[in-house]
Design an enzyme around this catalytic site. Structure first.
Site, PDB file in Angstrom:
ATOM      1  N   HIS A  74     -90.976  68.911  37.853  1.00  0.00           N
ATOM      2  CA  HIS A  74     -91.204  67.464  38.015  1.00  0.00           C
ATOM      3  C   HIS A  74     -91.409  67.066  39.481  1.00  0.00           C
ATOM      4  O   HIS A  74     -91.789  65.923  39.750  1.00  0.00           O
ATOM      5  CB  HIS A  74     -90.048  66.649  37.428  1.00  0.00           C
ATOM      6  CG  HIS A  74     -89.907  66.809  35.941  1.00  0.00           C
ATOM      7  ND1 HIS A  74     -90.948  66.546  35.073  1.00  0.00           N
ATOM      8  CD2 HIS A  74     -88.874  67.232  35.177  1.00  0.00           C
ATOM      9  CE1 HIS A  74     -90.546  66.797  33.833  1.00  0.00           C
ATOM     10  NE2 HIS A  74     -89.293  67.220  33.863  1.00  0.00           N
ATOM     11  N   ASP A 124     -92.108  74.222  29.264  1.00  0.00           N
ATOM     12  CA  ASP A 124     -90.943  73.326  29.157  1.00  0.00           C
ATOM     13  C   ASP A 124     -91.310  72.153  28.233  1.00  0.00           C
ATOM     14  O   ASP A 124     -92.483  71.768  28.147  1.00  0.00           O
ATOM     15  CB  ASP A 124     -90.610  72.812  30.557  1.00  0.00           C
ATOM     16  CG  ASP A 124     -89.337  71.981  30.616  1.00  0.00           C
ATOM     17  OD1 ASP A 124     -88.301  72.513  31.042  1.00  0.00           O
ATOM     18  OD2 ASP A 124     -89.393  70.787  30.233  1.00  0.00           O
ATOM     19  N   HIS A 129     -90.868  69.095  28.678  1.00  0.00           N
ATOM     20  CA  HIS A 129     -91.349  67.938  29.442  1.00  0.00           C
ATOM     21  C   HIS A 129     -92.613  68.281  30.229  1.00  0.00           C
ATOM     22  O   HIS A 129     -92.753  69.400  30.735  1.00  0.00           O
ATOM     23  CB  HIS A 129     -90.255  67.457  30.407  1.00  0.00           C
ATOM     24  CG  HIS A 129     -88.972  67.121  29.717  1.00  0.00           C
ATOM     25  ND1 HIS A 129     -87.936  68.034  29.592  1.00  0.00           N
ATOM     26  CD2 HIS A 129     -88.560  65.982  29.102  1.00  0.00           C
ATOM     27  CE1 HIS A 129     -86.935  67.461  28.933  1.00  0.00           C
ATOM     28  NE2 HIS A 129     -87.285  66.216  28.611  1.00  0.00           N
ATOM     29  N   ASP A 169     -86.153  74.066  26.572  1.00  0.00           N
ATOM     30  CA  ASP A 169     -85.672  72.827  25.942  1.00  0.00           C
ATOM     31  C   ASP A 169     -86.549  72.413  24.763  1.00  0.00           C
ATOM     32  O   ASP A 169     -86.356  71.336  24.187  1.00  0.00           O
ATOM     33  CB  ASP A 169     -85.525  71.684  26.964  1.00  0.00           C
ATOM     34  CG  ASP A 169     -86.677  71.585  27.939  1.00  0.00           C
ATOM     35  OD1 ASP A 169     -87.682  72.306  27.776  1.00  0.00           O
ATOM     36  OD2 ASP A 169     -86.575  70.774  28.877  1.00  0.00           O
TER      37      ASP A 169
HETATM   38  C1  OKP Z   1     -86.124  68.168  33.318  1.00  0.00           C
HETATM   39  B1  OKP Z   1     -86.847  69.386  32.784  1.00  0.00           B
HETATM   40  C2  OKP Z   1     -81.885  62.419  29.546  1.00  0.00           C
HETATM   41  C3  OKP Z   1     -83.146  61.609  29.785  1.00  0.00           C
HETATM   42  C4  OKP Z   1     -84.213  62.415  30.476  1.00  0.00           C
HETATM   43  C5  OKP Z   1     -84.780  63.465  32.598  1.00  0.00           C
HETATM   44  C6  OKP Z   1     -85.159  64.740  31.955  1.00  0.00           C
HETATM   45  C7  OKP Z   1     -85.605  65.751  32.961  1.00  0.00           C
HETATM   46  C8  OKP Z   1     -85.952  67.072  32.328  1.00  0.00           C
HETATM   47  N1  OKP Z   1     -80.787  61.612  29.124  1.00  0.00           N
HETATM   48  N2  OKP Z   1     -83.883  62.656  31.850  1.00  0.00           N
HETATM   49  O1  OKP Z   1     -88.191  69.182  32.473  1.00  0.00           O
HETATM   50  O2  OKP Z   1     -86.212  70.020  31.668  1.00  0.00           O
HETATM   51 ZN    ZN Z   2     -87.683  69.928  30.356  1.00  0.00          ZN
END
Ligand code: OKP
Ligand code: ZN
Length: 343
Positions: free
Chosen positions: A159, A195, A197, A284
């Site tokens: 990110h 990932d 995200h 994830d």
């Molecule tokens: C980082 B990676 C969680 C809400 C989301 C940010 C997620 C970042 C993910 N309560 N917060 O891409 O795994």
């Molecule tokens: Zn992620």
């Protein structure tokens, strides 16, 4: 496969806002320790320390002023006696000035971040720099002839953009490794981000470049973090047009649908014929992940590794997310073993 690891990640565990309250971040030290334990339990290969690298190796993927900010933020934040995590509270948005770096830390925090999800604690910088050094070391191992390597990065990186932190990420480990490979003579590199995200930071860093192909498979941004990037129509710009590929998928995606997108992703990577493939390895996408919404099962991660191996390219795996701490060791190492099983 060699694993590059450092216990320096223990220096970092910040707090995040969840449902309006500041609580210990999901991105926590137990994650990397669990994965390392699994690496050892299955005998994946030796675990080695990272080689020494410095600030100059982070510039290129990131701007000099951003690296300067990150490496000195805690010192500035704590100068007045503060001991709590440094978090941003104000961001430049539409029609505000995003071209002038504020001189005080309260302004810099917003200027150099995309959200309040990257807390800076007293020793965050040490952990962050070491995490990037793991990826740099892994890239060198592969450039020196290893078929693959595993950089057990923590904090994650995908990110983090050229000039911003966010989403648990500070330095973009995968992008720093990719840039280093180019500096060392690789002609083309690909980054494949699996990932859950969207890898918005990696996309940002290479968006105008044709030499580094960026591909990300992730939750549809209309309903999933980071919300403001990751759509299929983001294809790159200028000379980089056509060298960014986003494959957003619906919440609830299982292996049957995932593998179709992965096939397209692998075809795009293979067509780029990279000298190095960097896999941003987030697990994830697991069905029981506490913050994500795909439905992959532990066995699917072995298939994921096998499909990546079918690209037949020297490959660096850099750890990103995965928050089901009991299972992330199994899932991450399943990818690596699935990759190796193809021979
Ligand atoms: C980082 B990676 C969680 C809400 C989301 C940010 C997620 C970042 C993910 N309560 N917060 O891409 O795994
Ligand atoms: Zn992620």
């Amino acid at each position: 496969m060699l694993t590059v690891f450092s216990s320096s990640h223990h220096l970092h565990h910040g707090k995040e806002l969840k449902d309006g309250a500041l609580t210990p971040s999901f991105e926590e030290p137990g994650r990397a320790d669990t994965i390392l334990r699994r690496v050892r339990a299955v005998g994946l290969g030796n675990v080695i320390a990272c080689r020494p690298f410095g600030l100059a190796h982070y510039i290129g993927a990131h701007s000099e002023r951003y690296v300067r900010f990150l490496s000195t933020a805690w010192q500035q934040w704590s100068a007045g006696g503060r001991t709590s995590d440094a978090l941003p509270l104000v961001w430049p948005v539409r029609n505000m000035r995003d071209d002038i770096e504020p001189s005080v830390i309260e302004g810099k925090l917003g200027y150099f971040s995309m959200d309040a999800g990257a807390p800076i604690t007293a020793h965050t910088w040490n952990a962050v720099a070491e995490s990037a050094n793991l990826a740099l070391t892994g890239a060198e191992l592969v450039l020196e002839g290893a078929r693959s390597a595993f950089a057990l990065c923590r904090p994650p990186g995908h990110h983090a953009g050229r000039e911003y932190m966010g989403g648990y990420c500070y330095l973009n480990n995968a992008a720093i490794a990719a840039s280093h490979a180019i500096a060392k003579g690789a002609r083309r590199v690909a980054v494949l981000d699996v990932d859950f995200h969207h890898g918005n930071g990696t996309q940002d860093i290479f968006y105008e470049r044709p030499d580094v192909l960026t591909v990300s498979i992730h939750g549809d941004p209309s309903v999933s973090y980071p919300y403001f990037s990751g759509n299929a129509d983001e294809r790159g710009s200028h000379a980089g047009t056509g060298f960014n590929l986003n494959l957003p998928l619906a919440k609830g995606t299982d292996w049957a649908a995932y593998t179709q997108a992965l096939k397209l992703a692998c075809q795009a990577v293979a067509a780029h014929a990279p000298d190095l493939l960097v896999v941003s390895l987030g697990v994830d996408t697991f069905e029981n992940d506490p913050i994500s919404h795909f439905q992959l099962k532990s066995d699917d991660f072995s298939r994921l590794g096998d499909q990546i191996a079918s690209i037949r390219c020297p490959t660096l795996f850099a750890m990103e997310g995965g928050y089901m701490v009991d299972e992330i060791g199994i899932n991450a190492v399943n990818v690596l073993q699935g990759f190796e099983a193809r021979g």
